[in-house]
Design a protein around this motif. Sequence first.
Motif, short mmCIF file in Angstrom:
data_model
loop_
_atom_site.label_atom_id
_atom_site.label_comp_id
_atom_site.label_asym_id
_atom_site.label_seq_id
_atom_site.Cartn_x
_atom_site.Cartn_y
_atom_site.Cartn_z
N THR A 78 37.52 -6.34 -7.66
CA THR A 78 37.81 -6.58 -6.25
C THR A 78 39.31 -6.47 -6.01
O THR A 78 39.77 -5.79 -5.09
N PHE A 79 40.09 -7.14 -6.86
CA PHE A 79 41.54 -7.13 -6.70
C PHE A 79 42.13 -5.75 -6.97
O PHE A 79 43.07 -5.33 -6.29
N LEU A 80 41.58 -5.04 -7.94
CA LEU A 80 42.07 -3.69 -8.23
C LEU A 80 41.92 -2.79 -7.02
O LEU A 80 42.85 -2.06 -6.64
N PHE A 81 40.75 -2.82 -6.38
CA PHE A 81 40.50 -1.97 -5.22
C PHE A 81 41.34 -2.40 -4.02
O PHE A 81 41.86 -1.56 -3.28
N LEU A 82 41.51 -3.71 -3.82
CA LEU A 82 42.33 -4.18 -2.72
C LEU A 82 43.79 -3.79 -2.90
O LEU A 82 44.45 -3.35 -1.94
N LEU A 83 44.30 -3.93 -4.11
CA LEU A 83 45.70 -3.55 -4.37
C LEU A 83 45.90 -2.05 -4.22
O LEU A 83 46.93 -1.59 -3.73
N LYS A 84 44.91 -1.26 -4.64
CA LYS A 84 45.00 0.19 -4.47
C LYS A 84 45.06 0.55 -2.99
O LYS A 84 45.85 1.41 -2.58
N ALA A 85 44.25 -0.10 -2.19
CA ALA A 85 44.26 0.15 -0.74
C ALA A 85 45.61 -0.23 -0.15
O ALA A 85 46.17 0.50 0.68
N LYS A 91 51.13 -8.78 -1.31
CA LYS A 91 51.70 -10.02 -1.87
C LYS A 91 50.71 -11.18 -1.73
O LYS A 91 50.61 -12.02 -2.61
N GLN A 92 49.96 -11.20 -0.62
CA GLN A 92 48.93 -12.22 -0.45
C GLN A 92 47.84 -12.06 -1.51
O GLN A 92 47.33 -13.04 -2.05
N ILE A 93 47.49 -10.82 -1.79
CA ILE A 93 46.47 -10.56 -2.81
C ILE A 93 46.99 -10.99 -4.18
O ILE A 93 46.23 -11.55 -4.98
N GLN A 94 48.27 -10.78 -4.45
CA GLN A 94 48.83 -11.22 -5.73
C GLN A 94 48.71 -12.74 -5.88
O GLN A 94 48.41 -13.24 -6.97
N VAL A 95 48.89 -13.48 -4.81
CA VAL A 95 48.70 -14.94 -4.85
C VAL A 95 47.26 -15.26 -5.22
O VAL A 95 46.99 -16.14 -6.05
N ASP A 96 46.31 -14.54 -4.62
CA ASP A 96 44.89 -14.76 -4.94
C ASP A 96 44.57 -14.37 -6.38
O ASP A 96 43.73 -15.00 -7.02
N VAL A 97 45.24 -13.34 -6.88
CA VAL A 97 45.07 -12.93 -8.28
C VAL A 97 45.44 -14.09 -9.20
O VAL A 97 44.71 -14.42 -10.14
N VAL A 98 46.56 -14.73 -8.91
CA VAL A 98 47.01 -15.87 -9.72
C VAL A 98 46.03 -17.03 -9.59
O VAL A 98 45.63 -17.65 -10.59
N ILE A 148 45.25 -5.31 -13.89
CA ILE A 148 45.81 -5.93 -12.69
C ILE A 148 47.32 -5.79 -12.68
O ILE A 148 47.93 -5.42 -11.67
N GLN A 149 47.95 -6.07 -13.81
CA GLN A 149 49.41 -5.99 -13.89
C GLN A 149 49.90 -4.56 -13.63
O GLN A 149 50.86 -4.35 -12.89
#
Length: 77
Positions: A11-18, A29-36, A46-47
């Motif tokens: 989920t995070f990979l696809f969101l960050l790609k978008a 940056k909001q997604i990175q907070v959710d990743v953590v 992810i990194q």
Amino acid sequence: MKRRTRPNKLTFLFLLKACSQLSDLQRGKQIQVDVVKNGVDSDIYIQNTLIRFYGSCKEIFDARGVFDGMCFRTVVS
């Protein structure tokens, strides 16, 4: 009772790609907070995706911060 579905690594990979494609720095940056919060921040995929995201947004210092914080790096990193 409703079951809540939690996001996973993909989920995070696809969101960050978008976010990379849209150069949406704030949302990324909001997604990175959710990743953590979800405990997947040490995942190599992810990194690497975070590095690519920050690079595409021309945030080289943030990309370098992710890179420097990695315990393990690959050729992709």
